[in-house]
Design a protein around this motif. Structure first.
Motif, PDB file in Angstrom:
ATOM      1  N   TRP A   1       0.850  -1.201   0.000  1.00  0.00           N
ATOM      2  CA  TRP A   1       0.000   0.000   0.000  1.00  0.00           C
ATOM      3  C   TRP A   1       0.884   1.251   0.000  1.00  0.00           C
ATOM      4  N   ALA A   2       2.086   1.115   0.560  1.00  0.00           N
ATOM      5  CA  ALA A   2       2.955   2.292   0.732  1.00  0.00           C
ATOM      6  C   ALA A   2       4.025   2.410  -0.354  1.00  0.00           C
ATOM      7  N   THR A   3       4.058   1.467  -1.293  1.00  0.00           N
ATOM      8  CA  THR A   3       5.071   1.545  -2.357  1.00  0.00           C
ATOM      9  C   THR A   3       4.494   2.337  -3.540  1.00  0.00           C
ATOM     10  N   PRO A   4       5.278   2.667  -4.560  1.00  0.00           N
ATOM     11  CA  PRO A   4       4.735   3.409  -5.707  1.00  0.00           C
ATOM     12  C   PRO A   4       3.634   2.641  -6.449  1.00  0.00           C
ATOM     13  N   HIS A   5       2.696   3.406  -7.019  1.00  0.00           N
ATOM     14  CA  HIS A   5       1.566   2.826  -7.766  1.00  0.00           C
ATOM     15  C   HIS A   5       1.437   3.508  -9.127  1.00  0.00           C
ATOM     16  N   PRO A   6       2.224   3.060 -10.080  1.00  0.00           N
ATOM     17  CA  PRO A   6       2.127   3.650 -11.420  1.00  0.00           C
ATOM     18  C   PRO A   6       0.911   3.086 -12.167  1.00  0.00           C
ATOM     19  N   TRP A   7      -0.272   3.534 -11.763  1.00  0.00           N
ATOM     20  CA  TRP A   7      -1.512   2.984 -12.313  1.00  0.00           C
ATOM     21  C   TRP A   7      -1.828   3.611 -13.656  1.00  0.00           C
ATOM     22  N   LEU A   8      -2.463   2.802 -14.484  1.00  0.00           N
ATOM     23  CA  LEU A   8      -2.944   3.326 -15.768  1.00  0.00           C
ATOM     24  C   LEU A   8      -4.368   2.837 -15.967  1.00  0.00           C
ATOM     25  N   ASN A   9      -5.290   3.790 -16.173  1.00  0.00           N
ATOM     26  CA  ASN A   9      -6.694   3.460 -16.478  1.00  0.00           C
ATOM     27  C   ASN A   9      -6.997   3.979 -17.875  1.00  0.00           C
ATOM     28  N   ILE A  10      -7.501   3.104 -18.727  1.00  0.00           N
ATOM     29  CA  ILE A  10      -7.826   3.548 -20.086  1.00  0.00           C
ATOM     30  C   ILE A  10      -9.231   3.070 -20.433  1.00  0.00           C
ATOM     31  N   LEU A  11      -9.942   3.877 -21.204  1.00  0.00           N
ATOM     32  CA  LEU A  11     -11.249   3.484 -21.734  1.00  0.00           C
ATOM     33  C   LEU A  11     -11.024   3.170 -23.211  1.00  0.00           C
ATOM     34  N   VAL A  12     -11.292   1.926 -23.604  1.00  0.00           N
ATOM     35  CA  VAL A  12     -10.990   1.488 -24.976  1.00  0.00           C
ATOM     36  C   VAL A  12     -12.275   1.024 -25.653  1.00  0.00           C
TER      37      VAL A  12
END
Ligand code: FAD
Length: 513
Positions: free
Chosen positions: A366-377
């Motif tokens: 929970w405390a580490t980096p979160h390089p999230w990507l959300n895309i609508l395709v």
């Protein structure tokens, strides 16, 4: 004009930019009744859930009323260079709720109490700093009522998700959270407090919904409520191929309401027992229930798909739900031996990601980096996306959930600011990356590079797609993101926040001097 306040904040700003002192330590006598956070808390406002950027503000204020928000915005407006960022629960991943050398408003102080209102139907007047889990608890416990549209995770503020969209498995049927609001109270960038709705100041209402905080600070939302079901049948089934998975998911989300599930989501996962995060272990619902690998045909692909469904018990009771679920699942093409189901309370079902949060806190991710990507395709591109992205770029997973499920454009009012693909059916693809503790910078860099590769691929292949909860650094990308609605976005900014004070962390507009 609150000149002492400006003097105070500008003094703090000088301290930050000179780097010779911690902000927040001195000068609090200038700020009148506005609650200024201590230095340690100000440092917290320089971070978010993404753990990838650190942007110190000059100060962190804790408004407890709408008037406090008005005063803070007026302070910034009367200064020569201050900006203001509303911070919900700081669950952005790219600094969107930050303000370099500016004022961050901790909206959590503007939280409960909530109020039940009768206005045609029943609704809740909710302060924007309330978490959705607080709305759920309050509504079900006190009134047996609840909103219809949720996010998967409920530790997000009402103001934060309404500034983006708010998507979960109910959205195909009821629309996203931004489509389930009856009225907003907003403090615009000119320091005015305005109440707006689809029939009152409607342009501001629709601008603020999905508006990335650009047009005003949302201080209150009126959310329609319906009777909450007590129990939910929660089902997961597994597919060995994307074509059957997507075909069934699209069929389910386009059925008439009377024949539809109450919730349709799904995710892709790696066909691998050894991956506890997004392999087979992510499929069973109840602790102790087992995924039997022998039931997967040997020729299956490296990526499998799990369709997640829910049916409210309502008046039907368990026996009625059995019958209804059987009838609705019969035409689906999942692998027959791989069905997981449980009857759980409505609150437990909606709180399911809270349990994953506990695990992630315990194992450090929970405390580490979160390089999230959300895309609508768009649905017209999703099969190619599956071949190119899931089966090639992400064949080893992302160290977290990879959601992929369909939504309907007709449930998104085009007057709202949020940008979505052109086609009626489009998919949310959410790559929810959790970097392992001690994985080092290289793991983060690799994940960020992969995200860039995926967006590059969507562009080069000409997909009909939009990034959801976008974060761009330059105007050209924002122009491309909003497409033909860019001119409307700019005009709304000029109208409601003419000096561009608000939400600087989105890096769309620069504050005018
Ligand atoms: P913040 O991150 O604090 O703020 C986000 C943006 O909104 C900033 O620009 C901020 O300035 C602005 N803002 C905040 N409050 C206000 C306000 N009152 N008025 C005006 N502007 C404001 N999203 C989904 O749609 N569905 C999901 O299921 C989902 N699950 C998630 C799970 C996790 C664990 C996390 C970390 C994120 C998830 N998200 C999901 C994304 C989430 O909706 C956004 O990141 C949202 O912005 C976070 O809300 P927040 O309250 O933390 O807002």
């Amino acid at each position: 004009m609150p000149t002492t306040m400006i003097a105070f904040v500008e003094q703090q700003q000088r301290l930050v930019s000179d780097g010779d002192a911690e902000p927040g330590d001195d000068g609090q006598e200038y700020v009148g009744e506005l609650d200024v956070a201590a230095a340690g808390d100000i440092a917290l406002a320089a971070q978010d859930f993404g753990r990838m950027v650190f942007i110190p503000p000059a100060t962190l204020l804790r408004p407890s009323t709408t008037d406090d928000v008005v005063r803070a915005v007026c302070v910034a407006r009367c200064s020569s260079r201050l900006t203001v960022a509303a911070r919900g629960n700081g669950h952005s991943v790219g600094g969107q709720a930050m303000a370099r050398g500016g004022v961050v408003l901790d909206m959590r102080r503007l939280g409960p109490p909530m109020e039940l209102v009768r206005c045609g139907g029943v609704a809740a007047d909710v302060p924007a700093g309330a978490l959705w889990e607080e709305v759920l608890e309050w509504g079900v416990r006190n009134h047996g009522m609840a909103p219809t549209s949720w996010t998967d995770y409920l530790g997000l503020t009402v103001g934060g998700t309404l500034s983006n969209g708010g998507i979960s498995g109910q959205a195909f049927r009821h629309g996203p959270q931004v489509a389930n609001v009856a009225e907003l109270e907003v403090v615009t960038g000119d320091g005015e407090r305005r109440v707006c709705s689809p029939s009152l100041c409607s342009d501001l209402f629709f601008a603020a919904l999905g508006g990335l905080g650009q047009f005003g600070v949302i201080t209150r939302a009126r959310i329609p409520l319906v009777p909450a079901p007590k129990m939910v049948r929660w089902i997961r089934v597994v597919y060995k191929g994307f074509e059957e998975y997507a075909g069934d998911a699209e069929w389910l989300v386009t059925r008439a309401d009377s024949e539809a599930f109450d919730y349709v989501e799904g995710f892709a996962f790696v066909n691998d027992l050894s991956d506890p995060v997004n392999g087979w272990g992510s499929v069973p619902i109840l602790p102790g229930s087992v995924f039997e690998p022998a039931k997967i045909p040997a020729e299956s692909e490296p990526i499998l798909y799990c369709l997640e469904l829910a049916l409210h018990h309502n008046h039907r009771g368990a026996a009625g739900v059995d019958e209804r679920a059987k009838e609705m699942m019969w035409p689906l093409r999942y692998m027959r031996g791989l069905v997981f189901a449980a009857d759980v309370s409505y609150v437990d079902f909606l709180s399911r990601v809270g349990r994953a949060e506990e695990e992630a806190r315990a194992n450090g991710t929970w405390a580490t980096p979160h390089p999230w990507l959300n895309i609508l395709v768009s649905s017209s591109d999703i099969a190619d996306f599956d071949r190119t992205v899931f089966k090639r770029v992400l064949r080893r997973g992302v160290g977290g959930p990879m959601l992929v499920y369909p939504l309907l454009r007709s449930k998104w009012d085009p007057r709202m600011s949020v940008a979505v693909p052109e086609s009626e059916v489009f998919y949310l693809v959410a790559l929810l990356r959790f970097i392992a503790p001690r994985a080092g910078d290289a793991a983060l860099e690799e994940a960020v590079a992969q995200n860039r590769e995926i967006i590059g691929c969507c562009r080069s292949k000409g997909y009909d797609f939009k990034v959801y909860i976008p974060h761009y650094e330059n105007e050209a990308d924002w122009v491309r993101h909003f497409g033909r609605d860019w001119a409307r976005f700019v005009e709304r900014k000029r109208r409601y926040d003419p000096v561009a004070i608000l939400a600087p962390g989105q890096t769309i507009f620069a504050r005018a001097r």
